[in-house]
Design a protein around this motif. Sequence first.
Motif, PDB file in Angstrom:
ATOM      1  N   LEU A 127       0.832  -1.198   0.000  1.00 60.21           N
ATOM      2  CA  LEU A 127       0.000   0.000   0.000  1.00 60.21           C
ATOM      3  C   LEU A 127       0.873   1.256   0.000  1.00 60.21           C
ATOM      4  N   LYS A 128       1.948   1.237   0.787  1.00 65.13           N
ATOM      5  CA  LYS A 128       2.877   2.378   0.808  1.00 65.13           C
ATOM      6  C   LYS A 128       3.486   2.600  -0.569  1.00 65.13           C
ATOM      7  N   ILE A 129       3.913   1.531  -1.217  1.00 63.76           N
ATOM      8  CA  ILE A 129       4.546   1.647  -2.538  1.00 63.76           C
ATOM      9  C   ILE A 129       3.539   2.171  -3.560  1.00 63.76           C
ATOM     10  N   LYS A 130       2.314   1.653  -3.539  1.00 61.88           N
ATOM     11  CA  LYS A 130       1.290   2.135  -4.479  1.00 61.88           C
ATOM     12  C   LYS A 130       0.957   3.601  -4.214  1.00 61.88           C
ATOM     13  N   LEU A 131       0.908   3.969  -2.946  1.00 59.24           N
ATOM     14  CA  LEU A 131       0.625   5.356  -2.583  1.00 59.24           C
ATOM     15  C   LEU A 131       1.697   6.295  -3.114  1.00 59.24           C
ATOM     16  N   ILE A 132       2.953   5.976  -2.860  1.00 62.72           N
ATOM     17  CA  ILE A 132       4.034   6.861  -3.311  1.00 62.72           C
ATOM     18  C   ILE A 132       4.128   6.855  -4.836  1.00 62.72           C
ATOM     19  N   VAL A 137       9.084  21.060  -8.428  1.00 69.25           N
ATOM     20  CA  VAL A 137      10.128  20.125  -8.880  1.00 69.25           C
ATOM     21  C   VAL A 137      10.816  19.504  -7.661  1.00 69.25           C
ATOM     22  N   VAL A 138      11.117  20.327  -6.664  1.00 74.71           N
ATOM     23  CA  VAL A 138      11.765  19.816  -5.445  1.00 74.71           C
ATOM     24  C   VAL A 138      10.857  18.804  -4.750  1.00 74.71           C
ATOM     25  N   ILE A 139       9.577  19.119  -4.655  1.00 75.16           N
ATOM     26  CA  ILE A 139       8.625  18.196  -4.014  1.00 75.16           C
ATOM     27  C   ILE A 139       8.516  16.901  -4.815  1.00 75.16           C
ATOM     28  N   HIS A 140       8.481  17.025  -6.142  1.00 75.56           N
ATOM     29  CA  HIS A 140       8.422  15.827  -6.990  1.00 75.56           C
ATOM     30  C   HIS A 140       9.651  14.945  -6.767  1.00 75.56           C
ATOM     31  N   LEU A 141      10.818  15.547  -6.752  1.00 74.88           N
ATOM     32  CA  LEU A 141      12.045  14.775  -6.522  1.00 74.88           C
ATOM     33  C   LEU A 141      12.044  14.142  -5.136  1.00 74.88           C
ATOM     34  N   THR A 142      11.459  14.842  -4.172  1.00 76.79           N
ATOM     35  CA  THR A 142      11.339  14.273  -2.824  1.00 76.79           C
ATOM     36  C   THR A 142      10.444  13.040  -2.852  1.00 76.79           C
ATOM     37  N   PHE A 143       9.330  13.099  -3.610  1.00 78.30           N
ATOM     38  CA  PHE A 143       8.458  11.929  -3.755  1.00 78.30           C
ATOM     39  C   PHE A 143       9.210  10.771  -4.406  1.00 78.30           C
ATOM     40  N   VAL A 144       9.976  11.074  -5.444  1.00 78.89           N
ATOM     41  CA  VAL A 144      10.719  10.018  -6.149  1.00 78.89           C
ATOM     42  C   VAL A 144      11.731   9.369  -5.213  1.00 78.89           C
ATOM     43  N   VAL A 145      12.505  10.182  -4.511  1.00 79.48           N
ATOM     44  CA  VAL A 145      13.518   9.647  -3.581  1.00 79.48           C
ATOM     45  C   VAL A 145      12.831   8.847  -2.472  1.00 79.48           C
ATOM     46  N   SER A 146      11.712   9.356  -1.953  1.00 76.47           N
ATOM     47  CA  SER A 146      10.982   8.627  -0.912  1.00 76.47           C
ATOM     48  C   SER A 146      10.505   7.276  -1.423  1.00 76.47           C
ATOM     49  N   GLY A 147       9.997   7.255  -2.658  1.00 74.03           N
ATOM     50  CA  GLY A 147       9.543   5.993  -3.242  1.00 74.03           C
ATOM     51  C   GLY A 147      10.662   4.984  -3.368  1.00 74.03           C
ATOM     52  N   VAL A 148      11.810   5.454  -3.831  1.00 72.09           N
ATOM     53  CA  VAL A 148      12.966   4.557  -3.963  1.00 72.09           C
ATOM     54  C   VAL A 148      13.384   4.046  -2.588  1.00 72.09           C
ATOM     55  N   LEU A 149      13.400   4.924  -1.584  1.00 65.43           N
ATOM     56  CA  LEU A 149      13.790   4.499  -0.235  1.00 65.43           C
ATOM     57  C   LEU A 149      12.784   3.508   0.351  1.00 65.43           C
ATOM     58  N   PHE A 150      11.477   3.739   0.113  1.00 66.74           N
ATOM     59  CA  PHE A 150      10.473   2.770   0.567  1.00 66.74           C
ATOM     60  C   PHE A 150      10.711   1.406  -0.071  1.00 66.74           C
ATOM     61  N   VAL A 152      13.521   0.211  -1.307  1.00 69.82           N
ATOM     62  CA  VAL A 152      14.763  -0.369  -0.772  1.00 69.82           C
ATOM     63  C   VAL A 152      14.513  -0.945   0.621  1.00 69.82           C
ATOM     64  N   MET A 153      13.756  -0.220   1.444  1.00 62.40           N
ATOM     65  CA  MET A 153      13.457  -0.726   2.789  1.00 62.40           C
ATOM     66  C   MET A 153      12.658  -2.023   2.722  1.00 62.40           C
ATOM     67  N   ASP A 154      11.734  -2.115   1.779  1.00 58.25           N
ATOM     68  CA  ASP A 154      10.963  -3.348   1.627  1.00 58.25           C
ATOM     69  C   ASP A 154      11.848  -4.510   1.197  1.00 58.25           C
ATOM     70  N   VAL A 155      12.771  -4.260   0.272  1.00 55.83           N
ATOM     71  CA  VAL A 155      13.695  -5.308  -0.173  1.00 55.83           C
ATOM     72  C   VAL A 155      14.560  -5.764   0.994  1.00 55.83           C
ATOM     73  N   ILE A 156      15.068  -4.814   1.760  1.00 55.12           N
ATOM     74  CA  ILE A 156      15.899  -5.160   2.924  1.00 55.12           C
ATOM     75  C   ILE A 156      15.078  -5.943   3.942  1.00 55.12           C
ATOM     76  N   GLY A 157      13.821  -5.503   4.174  1.00 49.65           N
ATOM     77  CA  GLY A 157      12.951  -6.209   5.115  1.00 49.65           C
ATOM     78  C   GLY A 157      12.646  -7.622   4.667  1.00 49.65           C
ATOM     79  N   ASP A 158      12.385  -7.802   3.377  1.00 53.22           N
ATOM     80  CA  ASP A 158      12.110  -9.138   2.847  1.00 53.22           C
ATOM     81  C   ASP A 158      13.343 -10.027   2.939  1.00 53.22           C
ATOM     82  N   ARG A 159      14.501  -9.454   2.638  1.00 49.97           N
ATOM     83  CA  ARG A 159      15.741 -10.218   2.724  1.00 49.97           C
ATOM     84  C   ARG A 159      16.013 -10.617   4.174  1.00 49.97           C
ATOM     85  N   HIS A 160      15.739  -9.697   5.092  1.00 50.23           N
ATOM     86  CA  HIS A 160      15.956  -9.978   6.511  1.00 50.23           C
ATOM     87  C   HIS A 160      15.054 -11.116   6.983  1.00 50.23           C
ATOM     88  N   LYS A 161      13.797 -11.117   6.509  1.00 49.51           N
ATOM     89  CA  LYS A 161      12.885 -12.199   6.879  1.00 49.51           C
ATOM     90  C   LYS A 161      13.370 -13.535   6.338  1.00 49.51           C
TER      91      LYS A 161
END
Length: 191
Positions: free
Chosen positions: A110-115, A149-162, A164-173
């Motif tokens: 849901l977080k990924i779809k939202l971002i 533009v700054v806000i858009h780039l912030t959304f893009v970076v946030s999406g990438v970080l979300f 990455v966090m999901d991949v790390i979380g899945d790998r950790h599990k």
Amino acid sequence: MAKRISSKFENILFWSRWLLSPLYLGLVLVLILVIVKFGQHFMHLIDHMLIGKEEAFVTDLLALLDLVLLSNLILIIVFAGYENFVSRIDAAHESVDRPHWMGTIDFSGLKIKLIGSLVAISVIELLKDFIHLGEIGSEKVSEGVIWRVVIHLTFVVSGVLFAVMDVIGDRHKSEAVDLNKDGTIKKAARH
């Protein structure tokens, strides 16, 4: 006595999830407002098409796309949020029209779809800004456009970080560890 108090308290906590139901119903009602706004923009689109204002036609078309993306986002939040936090939607499980993603989106998805939706909406807003820059004839970019533009780039970076966090979380599990009887570490089988 303490066990009974604990049990009552846990029941209250468990049933409190139903307090979210009016919020999801409110979002469904918001969809009606979005439909009204869509109709208004559609009428502007027809007017601009008939008049021959090409830039305004494109801007109105982008506004329609923006509203459709927003509606999709609202629907995803309603379905996924309700099924994740309140209860299963049994009517959907019996229907042949049930969307394939329904019941499969967890909180992380849901977080990924939202971002992702926010990034898409932000791109459309930026595209509208750049179209307006061409209409004005001035090459100067306003401070508002720069902030978008700054806000858009912030959304893009946030999406990438979300993501990455999901991949790390899945790998950790999948790399969870257990101890053998002799105290040595063994990797748990992936489920």
